[in-house]
Design a protein around this motif. Structure first.
Motif, PDB file in Angstrom:
ATOM      1  N   LEU A  26      57.851 -64.900  29.526  1.00  7.75           N
ATOM      2  CA  LEU A  26      58.333 -63.532  29.708  1.00  7.75           C
ATOM      3  C   LEU A  26      57.161 -62.581  29.920  1.00  7.75           C
ATOM      4  O   LEU A  26      57.204 -61.693  30.759  1.00  7.75           O
ATOM      5  N   ARG A  27      56.108 -62.785  29.144  1.00  4.69           N
ATOM      6  CA  ARG A  27      54.936 -61.914  29.232  1.00  4.69           C
ATOM      7  C   ARG A  27      54.269 -61.996  30.608  1.00  4.69           C
ATOM      8  O   ARG A  27      53.679 -61.032  31.084  1.00  4.69           O
ATOM      9  N   SER A  28      54.390 -63.158  31.248  1.00  3.63           N
ATOM     10  CA  SER A  28      53.738 -63.285  32.556  1.00  3.63           C
ATOM     11  C   SER A  28      54.691 -62.944  33.703  1.00  3.63           C
ATOM     12  O   SER A  28      54.319 -63.047  34.868  1.00  3.63           O
ATOM     13  N   VAL A  48      62.272 -54.303  28.379  1.00  3.12           N
ATOM     14  CA  VAL A  48      61.027 -53.810  27.783  1.00  3.12           C
ATOM     15  C   VAL A  48      60.922 -54.248  26.326  1.00  3.12           C
ATOM     16  O   VAL A  48      59.867 -54.671  25.860  1.00  3.12           O
ATOM     17  N   ARG A  49      62.028 -54.180  25.609  1.00  3.88           N
ATOM     18  CA  ARG A  49      62.005 -54.626  24.209  1.00  3.88           C
ATOM     19  C   ARG A  49      61.775 -56.136  24.109  1.00  3.88           C
ATOM     20  O   ARG A  49      61.166 -56.617  23.159  1.00  3.88           O
ATOM     21  N   ALA A  50      62.264 -56.886  25.108  1.00  3.55           N
ATOM     22  CA  ALA A  50      62.100 -58.344  25.096  1.00  3.55           C
ATOM     23  C   ALA A  50      60.672 -58.755  25.454  1.00  3.55           C
ATOM     24  O   ALA A  50      60.291 -59.898  25.240  1.00  3.55           O
ATOM     25  N   GLY A  51      59.908 -57.828  26.039  1.00  2.00           N
ATOM     26  CA  GLY A  51      58.505 -58.124  26.316  1.00  2.00           C
ATOM     27  C   GLY A  51      58.221 -58.759  27.660  1.00  2.00           C
ATOM     28  O   GLY A  51      57.317 -59.600  27.765  1.00  2.00           O
ATOM     29  N   VAL A  52      58.966 -58.358  28.719  1.00  2.00           N
ATOM     30  CA  VAL A  52      58.546 -58.833  30.049  1.00  2.00           C
ATOM     31  C   VAL A  52      57.185 -58.198  30.339  1.00  2.00           C
ATOM     32  O   VAL A  52      56.867 -57.121  29.838  1.00  2.00           O
ATOM     33  N   GLY A  53      56.389 -58.890  31.140  1.00  2.82           N
ATOM     34  CA  GLY A  53      55.028 -58.416  31.359  1.00  2.82           C
ATOM     35  C   GLY A  53      54.949 -57.138  32.175  1.00  2.82           C
ATOM     36  O   GLY A  53      54.250 -56.194  31.823  1.00  2.82           O
ATOM     37  N   ARG A  54      55.680 -57.134  33.302  1.00  2.11           N
ATOM     38  CA  ARG A  54      55.622 -55.986  34.208  1.00  2.11           C
ATOM     39  C   ARG A  54      57.036 -55.573  34.589  1.00  2.11           C
ATOM     40  O   ARG A  54      57.889 -56.422  34.854  1.00  2.11           O
ATOM     41  N   LEU A  55      57.247 -54.281  34.623  1.00  4.80           N
ATOM     42  CA  LEU A  55      58.553 -53.760  35.040  1.00  4.80           C
ATOM     43  C   LEU A  55      58.345 -52.604  36.001  1.00  4.80           C
ATOM     44  O   LEU A  55      57.668 -51.619  35.669  1.00  4.80           O
ATOM     45  N   ILE A  96      58.479 -47.134  23.688  1.00  4.01           N
ATOM     46  CA  ILE A  96      59.142 -48.275  23.044  1.00  4.01           C
ATOM     47  C   ILE A  96      58.225 -49.494  23.005  1.00  4.01           C
ATOM     48  O   ILE A  96      58.157 -50.191  22.003  1.00  4.01           O
ATOM     49  N   ASN A  97      57.526 -49.747  24.111  1.00  5.40           N
ATOM     50  CA  ASN A  97      56.660 -50.928  24.145  1.00  5.40           C
ATOM     51  C   ASN A  97      55.482 -50.699  25.100  1.00  5.40           C
ATOM     52  O   ASN A  97      55.630 -50.830  26.314  1.00  5.40           O
TER      53      ASN A  97
END
Ligand SMILES: [Zn+2]
Length: 342
Positions: A26-28, A48-55, A96-97
């Protein structure tokens, strides 16, 4: 440098479906959310809360009072400032993150910029409110080989459909062409139940997570339709893979060029996109408009907004404009030419 706080995701990592390896995936990952209204707000918040790397969040509109009933990332201050939705969303999400790389794009997604805006991302999420853009996304997804998740909400019903190009059925498989605007209900004409937005966005988020984590066998095939009032879920299985693009035909990506004027469905507004995008110095333009005696109630770094008789014209720095108070293309073009130029 971004410091990752492992504890933030501990409850998610504990899920067998995610785990440490999944969290790293998810981070990548990079996701583009196209349209940040009701669905886009709820979905972006979850991502964003789940921690995807880029949005990256793309939206062409600014925040209005009638949005607040369901567009959870916005508040009354955003309305007062007429902030563009993507900018207001990113400001909120950043609180939030801070670990997520956020990018706000204040623009209309169209065939002229679709590749530049979607390139380099792993997944496209539909938060739009119209079929023109969705058919464009459907083609871009196929051409770029990037999966996308179609989602829509109107009345008390939400629909979601995960689409993996070259594998599953696509939007054109279930809908040969966009339904004509006059028979197609929109949020503006049929209303929308706040809770159904969350139901649809929740399903959309989960399907996105499965895609990003590589759980391809668990992705729900076909269309999921949820009636939030009757609590009824219907699945329409559409067999893939699709044959829509066998002749490599991309009518929406090819399209005509030149200035575009588009009626914004159900909103009594027209959007004008100039044939060539050039940055308009908003300060200069505001001075010029003031000199014509125009009232400029709102100016910020992204847009200026003025009232002309019964119309409201909002000009963005790319030269794009939204003219509210008319659904007539000729009237909108005339106002644009008169006040902004050609
Ligand atoms: Zn298809």
């Amino acid at each position: 440098m971004v410091v990752y706080h492992h504890d933030r995701y501990s409850r998610q990592i504990r899920l067998a479906q995610v785990g440490e390896a999944g969290q790293k995936k998810l981070r990548s990952a990079g996701v583009v959310v196209v349209g940040c209204g009701a669905l886009g707000s709820v979905l972006s918040d979850l991502l964003v809360r789940a921690g995807v790397g880029r949005l990256r969040i793309i939206d062409r509109d600014f925040v209005e009072l009638s949005n607040l009933q369901r567009q959870v990332l916005f508040d009354e201050v955003d309305v007062q400032q007429r902030l563009p939705k993507s900018e207001a969303a990113v400001r909120k999400l950043n609180h939030i993150n801070t670990e997520v790389q956020l990018d706000a794009v204040v623009d209309d997604l169209n065939r002229g910029n679709v590749h530049a805006l979607l390139h380099g991302y792993d997944l496209i999420a539909d938060g739009t409110d119209n079929f023109e853009t969705r058919f464009l996304l459907n083609e871009a997804s196929h051409q770029l080989n990037t999966p996308w998740v179609y989602a829509a909400c109107v009345g008390t019903t939400g629909v979601v459909m995960p689409i993996i190009p070259h594998h599953s059925a696509c939007l054109r498989c279930i809908l040969d062409q966009p339904p004509p605007p006059d028979i197609n209900p929109t949020c503006e004409t049929a209303g929308v139940l706040g809770s159904v937005v969350h139901l649809a966005a929740a399903v959309q988020f989960t399907e996105i997570l499965k895609m990003l984590l590589g759980h391809h066998a668990e992705i729900t095939p076909g269309l999921i339709s949820i009636d939030g009032w009757r609590n009824r879920v219907v699945r329409v299985v559409v067999e893939g893979p699709c044959r829509c693009f066998e002749s490599q035909n991309y009518p929406y990506l090819k399209g005509q060029s030149g200035q575009q004027a588009i009626v914004m469905c159900g909103r009594n507004a027209v959007q004008i996109i100039p044939s060539s995008t050039r940055l308009i110095p908003l300060e200069e333009m505001a001075d010029k408009l003031l000199a014509t005696g125009a009232m400029l109630p709102i100016r910020n770094e992204f847009l200026i907004q003025m009232h002309i008789n019964e119309y409201t014209l909002t000009l963005f720095s790319t030269g794009r404009a939204i003219i509210q108070g008319t659904a007539d293309l000729a009237t909108a073009r005339r106002l644009y030419a008169q006040y902004i130029g050609n």
